[in-house]
Design an enzyme around this catalytic site. Structure first.
Site, PDB file in Angstrom:
ATOM      1  N   TYR A 180      18.135   0.637  26.464  1.00  0.00           N
ATOM      2  CA  TYR A 180      19.517   1.232  25.782  1.00  0.00           C
ATOM      3  C   TYR A 180      20.465   1.621  27.119  1.00  0.00           C
ATOM      4  O   TYR A 180      21.424   1.306  26.981  1.00  0.00           O
ATOM      5  CB  TYR A 180      18.933   2.361  24.956  1.00  0.00           C
ATOM      6  CG  TYR A 180      20.513   3.014  24.495  1.00  0.00           C
ATOM      7  CD1 TYR A 180      21.243   2.552  23.647  1.00  0.00           C
ATOM      8  CD2 TYR A 180      20.389   4.620  24.875  1.00  0.00           C
ATOM      9  CE1 TYR A 180      22.415   3.070  23.315  1.00  0.00           C
ATOM     10  CE2 TYR A 180      21.697   5.087  24.530  1.00  0.00           C
ATOM     11  CZ  TYR A 180      22.706   4.545  23.701  1.00  0.00           C
ATOM     12  OH  TYR A 180      23.725   5.141  23.118  1.00  0.00           O
ATOM     13  N   LYS A 201      24.072  -0.424  27.812  1.00  0.00           N
ATOM     14  CA  LYS A 201      24.981   0.291  27.829  1.00  0.00           C
ATOM     15  C   LYS A 201      25.832   0.351  29.115  1.00  0.00           C
ATOM     16  O   LYS A 201      27.055   0.441  29.070  1.00  0.00           O
ATOM     17  CB  LYS A 201      24.896   1.752  27.143  1.00  0.00           C
ATOM     18  CG  LYS A 201      24.331   1.652  25.849  1.00  0.00           C
ATOM     19  CD  LYS A 201      25.398   1.121  24.792  1.00  0.00           C
ATOM     20  CE  LYS A 201      26.551   2.097  24.595  1.00  0.00           C
ATOM     21  NZ  LYS A 201      27.451   1.804  23.463  1.00  0.00           N
TER      22      LYS A 201
END
Length: 376
Positions: free
Chosen positions: A159, A163
């Site tokens: 994640y 990102k």
């Protein structure tokens, strides 16, 4: 500050936690906006109905599809002037396959950026996260950090890595020439942990507390202070960024930059924050962690090794991993001074209002949670 009069806005992740809050604020504050396009893989009827009730004369258009589909994304951006890119897969336990996260978080962002260039979209605002900064695996603390500080960080989770990569892509596209002779302006916002009505993480913590006899689990030490941010204030920051990118005089100053977004929520550990929100509902909290933190890391390591050995036969995800444990137990707070100075961002909601709104929403969910847990 410029208004958003006449803008045709695309909001990705439109039915998500932040997306629907932002759209509601757009409809309430920008009465002369041209159109708001709801882009989501699943546009929920109840969300659309609630927005229809407040839209007035503003046109609402639904684009239901996957941002990994470049043709679909280009169609959604055709004729648009502003994109708020909020959609992403949020995964803190590594439950989702890395390729799936990469496809949505990175390739989806690339598709949107390329569509903006192809379709003459003037402004692009990327919703990033504080997790692109860390914390690092050593748990090096940050107190009232800022955009220009140096921090050693090797991002581990899929994640946080995706990102960060998507944020870099978004900022690299700033200044790209458009077919009509203009240039694309981009910026990125890095909110802290976002809370408020419809926060699924808070709902999960409350459910765990109900199962534990209305006692919340302590997963973070008291001194590991962070500064969560209310969802309404994150929406305010997005609108301010959009107004700056539209303003010819501010566009050059803001474009190509990222900004941390926080508010006046007290600096507090994640576990103590849960207690602050839920104590009015009768919840207590464990005095100390169930096991000492060093031993907790050992347990996490063993869980991860077992899951790794089982991976060829079955995908098993541990409830907590070392990266998440580090995040929960590292002092990690950031100032919104630069956003205030350059974007004109000022939190709309006080801590008292944010807490009250969130607690009231949880109070409505509590009977449902208890009923579901009793059934099991």
């Amino acid at each position: 500050m410029s208004s958003l009069d006449g803008e045709v806005c695309v909001v990705t992740g439109a039915c998500g936690f932040l997306g629907k809050t932002l759209i509601k604020m757009l409809l309430e504050q920008e009465k002369n906006i041209g159109e708001v396009r709801l882009l989501d893989i699943n546009v929920k009827k109840e969300v659309l109905q609630s927005l229809q009730e407040i839209r007035g004369d503003i046109k609402l258009t639904v684009f239901e599809g996957d941002i990994r589909d470049a043709d679909f994304v280009r169609k959604a951006c055709r004729g648009a002037t502003l994109v708020f890119h909020i959609a992403s897969i949020i995964d803190v336990t590594e439950a989702v396959e890395p390729s799936e996260i990469y496809g949505v978080n990175v390739k989806g962002t690339e598709n949107l950026l390329e569509a903006c260039v192809q379709e003459n979209v003037a402004s692009f605002i990327y919703t990033s996260t504080v997790e692109v900064m860390g914390p690092n695996l050593k748990g090096d603390p940050v107190v009232n950090g800022h955009e220009d500080m140096a921090y050693r960080c090797a991002l581990k989770s899929s994640y946080s890595r995706t990102k960060k990569e998507a944020e870099v892509r978004a900022l690299e596209y700033h200044g790209e020439w458009l077919p009509d002779g203009g240039r694309l302006a981009t910026c990125a916002l890095r909110p802290m942990y976002i809370y408020g009505e419809d926060c699924r993480f808070l709902l999960g913590h409350m459910a765990d507390g109900v199962r534990n006899g209305d006692v919340l689990y302590r997963m973070s030490q008291r001194e590991a202070k962070v500064n969560p941010v209310y969802v309404g204030n994150v929406a305010v920051a997005h609108l301010q960024a959009a107004r700056c990118l539209k303003d010819p005089e501010r566009r050059a100053d803001v474009g190509g930059k990222f900004y941390f977004v926080s508010d006046d929520t007290p600096h507090i550990s994640y576990s103590d924050f849960n207690y602050a929100i839920m104590s009015p509902l009768g919840f207590g909290i464990q005095e100390r962690m169930m096991v000492p933190l060093p031993l907790f890391y050992v347990f996490c390591f063993l869980w991860e090794m077992v899951c790794l050995m089982l991976r060829p036969f079955r995908r098993v995800v541990p409830p907590i991993n070392r990266q998440l444990l580090t995040m929960l137990n590292t002092p990690f707070s950031f100032s919104y001074d630069k956003a205030k100075r350059e974007l004109g961002y000022t939190p709309k909601y006080t801590w008292q209002q944010a807490r009250s709104n969130t607690t009231q929403w949880l109070a409505q969910q509590l009977p449902i949670q208890r009923q579901e847990i009793w059934k099991k």
